[in-house]
Design a protein around this motif. Structure first.
Motif, PDB file in Angstrom:
ATOM      1  N   HIS A  72      41.188  36.094  30.734  1.00 57.53           N
ATOM      2  CA  HIS A  72      40.133  37.243  31.123  1.00 57.53           C
ATOM      3  C   HIS A  72      40.646  37.965  32.029  1.00 57.53           C
ATOM      4  O   HIS A  72      40.023  39.229  32.159  1.00 57.53           O
ATOM      5  N   ARG A  73      41.491  37.346  33.001  1.00 54.43           N
ATOM      6  CA  ARG A  73      42.021  38.384  34.103  1.00 54.43           C
ATOM      7  C   ARG A  73      43.445  38.606  33.784  1.00 54.43           C
ATOM      8  O   ARG A  73      44.419  38.528  34.267  1.00 54.43           O
ATOM      9  N   ALA A 121      38.765  35.401  26.292  1.00 55.64           N
ATOM     10  CA  ALA A 121      37.623  35.364  27.154  1.00 55.64           C
ATOM     11  C   ALA A 121      37.391  33.920  27.427  1.00 55.64           C
ATOM     12  O   ALA A 121      36.561  33.724  28.323  1.00 55.64           O
ATOM     13  N   VAL A 123      37.800  30.454  28.650  1.00 49.15           N
ATOM     14  CA  VAL A 123      38.806  29.851  29.452  1.00 49.15           C
ATOM     15  C   VAL A 123      39.689  28.640  28.875  1.00 49.15           C
ATOM     16  O   VAL A 123      39.190  27.816  28.047  1.00 49.15           O
ATOM     17  N   GLY A 151      44.312  30.118  34.388  1.00 47.66           N
ATOM     18  CA  GLY A 151      43.847  29.905  35.704  1.00 47.66           C
ATOM     19  C   GLY A 151      43.784  28.542  35.786  1.00 47.66           C
ATOM     20  O   GLY A 151      43.494  27.631  34.746  1.00 47.66           O
ATOM     21  N   GLU A 152      43.494  27.825  36.874  1.00 49.48           N
ATOM     22  CA  GLU A 152      43.391  26.608  37.329  1.00 49.48           C
ATOM     23  C   GLU A 152      42.404  25.649  36.799  1.00 49.48           C
ATOM     24  O   GLU A 152      42.042  24.494  36.187  1.00 49.48           O
ATOM     25  N   GLY A 153      41.227  26.760  36.375  1.00 47.46           N
ATOM     26  CA  GLY A 153      39.973  26.260  35.956  1.00 47.46           C
ATOM     27  C   GLY A 153      39.887  25.897  34.305  1.00 47.46           C
ATOM     28  O   GLY A 153      39.295  24.837  34.015  1.00 47.46           O
ATOM     29  N   ALA A 154      41.167  26.325  33.657  1.00 46.22           N
ATOM     30  CA  ALA A 154      41.571  25.918  32.397  1.00 46.22           C
ATOM     31  C   ALA A 154      41.790  24.320  32.367  1.00 46.22           C
ATOM     32  O   ALA A 154      41.657  23.822  31.121  1.00 46.22           O
ATOM     33  N   GLN A 157      39.572  22.103  30.488  1.00 46.03           N
ATOM     34  CA  GLN A 157      39.358  22.225  29.094  1.00 46.03           C
ATOM     35  C   GLN A 157      40.012  21.324  28.268  1.00 46.03           C
ATOM     36  O   GLN A 157      41.330  21.077  28.377  1.00 46.03           O
ATOM     37  N   ASN A 181      44.413  30.274  41.928  1.00 45.00           N
ATOM     38  CA  ASN A 181      44.154  31.184  42.932  1.00 45.00           C
ATOM     39  C   ASN A 181      43.120  30.538  43.665  1.00 45.00           C
ATOM     40  O   ASN A 181      42.268  31.244  44.339  1.00 45.00           O
ATOM     41  N   TYR A 183      40.033  29.473  43.163  1.00 44.48           N
ATOM     42  CA  TYR A 183      38.739  29.449  42.547  1.00 44.48           C
ATOM     43  C   TYR A 183      38.505  29.471  41.092  1.00 44.48           C
ATOM     44  O   TYR A 183      39.262  30.183  40.884  1.00 44.48           O
ATOM     45  N   ASN A 184      37.501  28.660  41.006  1.00 41.71           N
ATOM     46  CA  ASN A 184      36.953  28.977  39.162  1.00 41.71           C
ATOM     47  C   ASN A 184      35.745  29.536  39.748  1.00 41.71           C
ATOM     48  O   ASN A 184      34.718  29.024  40.104  1.00 41.71           O
ATOM     49  N   GLU A 185      35.937  30.720  39.257  1.00 46.85           N
ATOM     50  CA  GLU A 185      34.556  31.840  39.725  1.00 46.85           C
ATOM     51  C   GLU A 185      34.249  31.524  41.119  1.00 46.85           C
ATOM     52  O   GLU A 185      35.049  31.767  41.850  1.00 46.85           O
ATOM     53  N   HIS A 249      35.563  37.540  41.821  1.00 52.60           N
ATOM     54  CA  HIS A 249      35.911  36.890  40.400  1.00 52.60           C
ATOM     55  C   HIS A 249      35.749  37.930  39.443  1.00 52.60           C
ATOM     56  O   HIS A 249      36.693  38.166  38.587  1.00 52.60           O
TER      57      HIS A 249
HETATM   58  C1  LIG Z   1      35.072  27.913  27.912  1.00 55.38           C
HETATM   59  C2  LIG Z   1      34.294  28.927  28.906  1.00 55.38           C
HETATM   60  N1  LIG Z   1      33.752  28.279  30.012  1.00 55.38           N
HETATM   61  C3  LIG Z   1      33.141  29.083  30.884  1.00 55.38           C
HETATM   62  C4  LIG Z   1      33.481  30.355  30.996  1.00 55.38           C
HETATM   63  C5  LIG Z   1      32.939  31.225  32.066  1.00 55.38           C
HETATM   64  N2  LIG Z   1      34.052  31.505  33.021  1.00 55.38           N
HETATM   65  C6  LIG Z   1      34.920  32.667  32.838  1.00 55.38           C
HETATM   66  S1  LIG Z   1      35.812  32.910  34.147  1.00 55.38           S
HETATM   67  C7  LIG Z   1      35.482  31.331  34.603  1.00 55.38           C
HETATM   68  C8  LIG Z   1      36.368  30.584  35.778  1.00 55.38           C
HETATM   69  C9  LIG Z   1      38.078  30.682  35.457  1.00 55.38           C
HETATM   70  O1  LIG Z   1      38.647  30.090  36.538  1.00 55.38           O
HETATM   71  P1  LIG Z   1      40.245  29.968  36.242  1.00 55.38           P
HETATM   72  O2  LIG Z   1      40.527  29.436  34.853  1.00 55.38           O
HETATM   73  O3  LIG Z   1      40.777  29.207  37.590  1.00 55.38           O
HETATM   74  O4  LIG Z   1      40.725  31.588  36.354  1.00 55.38           O
HETATM   75  P2  LIG Z   1      40.544  32.688  37.526  1.00 55.38           P
HETATM   76  O5  LIG Z   1      39.238  33.450  37.174  1.00 55.38           O
HETATM   77  O6  LIG Z   1      40.561  31.876  38.840  1.00 55.38           O
HETATM   78  O7  LIG Z   1      41.822  33.494  37.274  1.00 55.38           O
HETATM   79  C10 LIG Z   1      34.449  30.725  33.985  1.00 55.38           C
HETATM   80  C11 LIG Z   1      33.918  29.489  34.270  1.00 55.38           C
HETATM   81  C12 LIG Z   1      34.227  30.936  29.859  1.00 55.38           C
HETATM   82  N3  LIG Z   1      34.727  32.091  29.856  1.00 55.38           N
HETATM   83  N4  LIG Z   1      34.753  29.949  29.067  1.00 55.38           N
END
Ligand SMILES: Cc1ncc(C[n+]2csc(CCOP(=O)(O)OP(=O)(O)O)c2C)c(N)n1
Length: 328
Positions: A72-73, A121, A123, A151-154, A157, A181, A183-185, A249
């Motif tokens: 998404h970024r 889009a 994650v 991102g580390e939020g992935a 998953q 980075n 932060y996850n959101e 975010h």
């Molecule tokens: C499967 C899924 N869950 C939740 C979201 C909502 N969401 C969009 S960005 C994000 C956080 C992502 O954090 P990270 O992966 O670390 O990437 P960053 O935004 O820090 O680059 C979330 C939870 C989504 N897009 N897809």
């Protein structure tokens, strides 16, 4: 046979090109923010400012026919892999000249001519696509490599673990690039991610390394080594690049004090800026003077201005196209 250090050393030409490309990304993103603030762009976008060295360091280690998948970024990944800023702005504005003929927007830009299989889009969603591409690369035998940015939020998953397992078993040429980075959101990653990040790929026997994601030369060195290893049949690898997003975010996240301190943001901007770090190094090595860097910046600014004018002037798709290229 050259050593890793020789292979990955950054000479003047490459360093200046990396500086130019990081500048292009930063200026593109500043304009994207402006398009949002002036209500010219429909919807939101997620700015990559602050993280430029990761995309540029990694993509500088790739061939044009190597593949990337993005997030998404994703604007920085697109530009680092060779996308045209004009067609990207056009996509952000919903114009027909855009990469998805105006139907994808910021989070779905793909540029197949340059090996960019697309932003995503969802994650973690592109991990399956990158790993599948690496499977194709191995079957074709033309030495292509796939890079998966996320991102580390992935790391929350399940798909990421399914594909790392397969990539390790089948020694696929894929490099997973985790952009940490922090932060996850709006949540610090330590509140959401147990244990060590590097322990996760290592559980599958995947070569995993950490790099300063603000130092484009360090990112390039590590990426070159792991990409060439994958190309030579050495199997998958994983990089954690430590970095920081300067903005929110997304562009609408302007009031951030409730989840991170202004002082923290200022420290990264003033002490860890990837452009400033490379610029200082270039000058210290006498590879460029301040005037050379200013010229590069002016050129990049001109390119972005022309790209923006092209996109603002471009036409919207005809309403009759609304169901074309729509698969679901
Ligand atoms: C499967 C899924 N869950 C939740 C979201 C909502 N969401 C969009 S960005 C994000 C956080 C992502 O954090 P990270 O992966 O670390 O990437 P960053 O935004 O820090 O680059 C979330 C939870 C989504 N897009 N897809």
């Amino acid at each position: 046979m050259s050593t890793t250090a020789e292979r990955s050393a950054v000479g003047a030409e490459l360093a200046l090109e990396m500086y130019r490309r990081m500048t292009l990304i930063r200026l593109f993103e500043e304009q994207a923010n402006e398009l949002y603030r002036t209500a010219k762009m429909p919807g939101l976008t997620h700015l990559y400012i602050g993280e430029e060295a990761v995309a540029v360091g990694v993509c500088s280690a790739l061939r044009r026919d190597d593949w990337i998948t993005s997030t998404h970024r994703g604007h920085g990944h697109c530009l680092a892999k060779g996308a045209e800023p004009g067609r990207m702005f056009a996509e952000l504005l919903g114009k027909e000249a855009g990469y998805c003929r105006g139907k994808g927007g910021s989070m779905h830009i793909a540029d197949h001519e340059n090996g960019n299989l697309g932003a995503n889009a969802i994650v973690g969603g592109s991990a399956g696509i990158a790993t599948g591409a690496a499977f194709t690369a191995k079957r074709r035998g033309r030495g292509q490599v796939a890079v998966c940015f996320f991102g580390e939020g992935a790391l929350g998953q399940g798909l990421v673990y399914e594909v790392m397992n397969m990539a390790a078993l089948w020694a696929l040429p894929v490099v997973y690039v985790c952009e940490n980075n922090l932060y996850n959101e709006y949540t610090h990653y330590l509140e959401a991610t147990a244990g060590e990040l590097l322990a996760r790929p290592r559980a599958f026997g995947i070569e995993a390394r950490e790099v300063d994601g603000q130092d484009v030369r360090a990112v390039y060195a590590e990426a070159s080594d792991l990409v060439e290893r994958a190309r030579a049949g050495g199997g998958p690898a994983f990089i954690v690049a430590n970095t920081y997003r300067y903005h929110g975010h997304h562009v609408g996240d302007v009031d951030r004090a409730y989840y991170r301190a202004k002082e923290e943001e200022e420290l990264w901007r003033s002490e860890r800026d990837p452009l400033a770090l490379l610029g200082t190094w270039l000058e210290a090595q006498q590879l460029a003077a301040a005037a050379d860097l200013r010229r590069l910046e002016d050129d990049a600014r001109g390119e972005i201005e022309r790209a923006l004018a092209f996109a603002l002037d471009a036409s919207f798709p005809d309403p009759s196209q609304v169901t074309e290229d729509v698969f679901a």
